[in-house]
Design an enzyme around this catalytic site. Structure first.
Site, PDB file in Angstrom:
ATOM      1  N   CYS A 150       0.693  -8.770  -0.775  1.00 33.76           N
ATOM      2  CA  CYS A 150       0.529  -7.433  -1.352  1.00 33.76           C
ATOM      3  C   CYS A 150       0.838  -7.372  -2.846  1.00 33.76           C
ATOM      4  O   CYS A 150       0.320  -6.503  -3.544  1.00 33.76           O
ATOM      5  CB  CYS A 150       1.388  -6.432  -0.589  1.00 33.76           C
ATOM      6  N   HIS A 244       4.128  -1.234  -5.001  1.00 33.88           N
ATOM      7  CA  HIS A 244       4.792  -2.360  -5.659  1.00 33.88           C
ATOM      8  C   HIS A 244       4.495  -2.300  -7.165  1.00 33.88           C
ATOM      9  O   HIS A 244       3.327  -2.265  -7.572  1.00 33.88           O
ATOM     10  CB  HIS A 244       4.297  -3.695  -5.099  1.00 33.88           C
TER      11      HIS A 244
END
Length: 352
Positions: A150, A244
């Site tokens: 990710c 993120h």
């Protein structure tokens, strides 16, 4: 468009639930079967699932009977999405591929396999041709395609325009990763509330290796020649729910590249899938932000339904050449949403 009957492996887990939510009302894909562990098999999906999404579980998905994760139980699907845990993904995904059922996987297990594409459609759509080299099934109709870690998704999407325009010599990246990336129940509250955990097991190795395959070129024999620059990565868990955030410092091969040059390269970058009309593709894949306080996970992670990558604070670095911040939604763009976009690309390219 023909509607494809899809199965979801690991459907009761956090990534599996994200697949279920994102596939609701998808114009091409219909959830036909859901599958999970033996303890869930036989129950309705509603009974078997501790629903974590912030939307109501749809009636159609909730009444599906959970199947075991076997090709026999899902023999009538066109392909499967895999949200399986890496501890079981290798064997199960291979069983499906050998049975002639394509696997679009979010698991890490086959990412480094030299015949398995590690796909980010805006970055390396041509790598899908690796499918033709796979021999998992006798007829060649069963294959495996993966999406990357990710963190790697926003990293490679931000690097692609710079790599093409100037070349990349080395990268240092610090990832500040949301707690949803740890799954459920995830990080204990006493560890993460009001705190930062400066280590995530297994993350840094993936961040330092996977981008090199994604940014690699296909050789004349069809193999992938990986990019050769070094990446140093540090991974931190921070008290953010989704999104993120990466701090990236890049040394370029071309000398004297100014931030304005990098800005121009990003703005002029040609998205290779922009004309394909893929349902999950963001209209603007990379957004360059001027406000130095942006991007922020709480404000921007869900941009374009969580599929857009945002870049900010692009500036001259004190060391190396350029520094910037990049944000991606970890469970959508970096997981289930990215896998769905991969499947859409494979439909358009004739692999499904």
């Amino acid at each position: 468009m023909h509607q494809y009957k899809v199965g979801i492996l690991g459907a009761t887990g956090a990534v599996g639930q994200k697949f279920v939510r994102l596939l609701e009302n998808h114009p091409w894909f219909v959830i036909h079967k859901v599958a999970a562990s033996e303890r869930s098999a036989g129950k309705t999906y509603r009974e078997a699932t501790n629903w974590l999404e912030d939307t109501v579980l749809s009636e159609s998905a909730g009444k599906l009977t959970v199947q075991p994760c076997t090709p026999e139980a899902l023999a009538d699907v066109d392909f499967v999405f895999s949200g399986l845990d890496s501890s079981v993904a290798s064997e199960i995904e291979m069983q499906f591929a050998e049975a002639g059922i394509p696997v679009i996987s979010n698991a890490k297990n086959y990412r480094t396999h030299n015949q398995v594409p590690l796909l980010v459609p805006e970055v390396n759509p041509e790598h899908a041709e690796l499918i033709r080299k796979q021999t998992f099934s006798k007829k060649g109709n069963g294959f495996i395609v993966t999406n990357p870690n990710c963190v790697c998704v926003p990293l490679v999407m931000s690097l692609r325009p710079l790599y093409d325009a100037f070349g990349v010599e080395s990268v240092v990246v610090t990832s500040m990763q949301a707690i949803s990336g740890a799954g459920y129940p995830g990080v204990p509250s006493l560890d993460i509330m009001g705190n930062v955990v400066p280590y995530i097991s297994g993350e840094e190795d993936k961040i330092m290796t996977e981008p090199l395959k994604i940014l690699g070129k296909r050789s004349p024999d069809g193999e992938i020649e990986e990019a050769s620059f070094p990446i140093h990565a540090s991974a931190y868990r921070v008290p953010v729910i989704d999104g993120h955030l990466l701090s990236v410092v890049v040394k370029l091969k071309k000398a004297d590249v100014k931030p304005s040059d990098a800005t121009e390269a990003i703005l002029n970058w040609k998205n290779p899938i922009s004309d394909m009309q893929l349902p999950s593709a963001p209209k603007q894949a990379i957004r360059l932000m001027e406000d130095p306080r942006h991007p922020q996970p709480r404000v921007h992670a869900m941009s374009e339904n969580g599929m857009q990558v945002s870049i900010g604070r692009l500036r001259k670095a004190g060391v190396f050449d350029l520094s910037y911040t990049v944000l991606g939604h970890n469970t959508i763009r970096g997981a289930a949403g990215g896998a769905i976009l991969n499947a859409e690309l494979l439909v358009k390219e004739g692999y499904l």
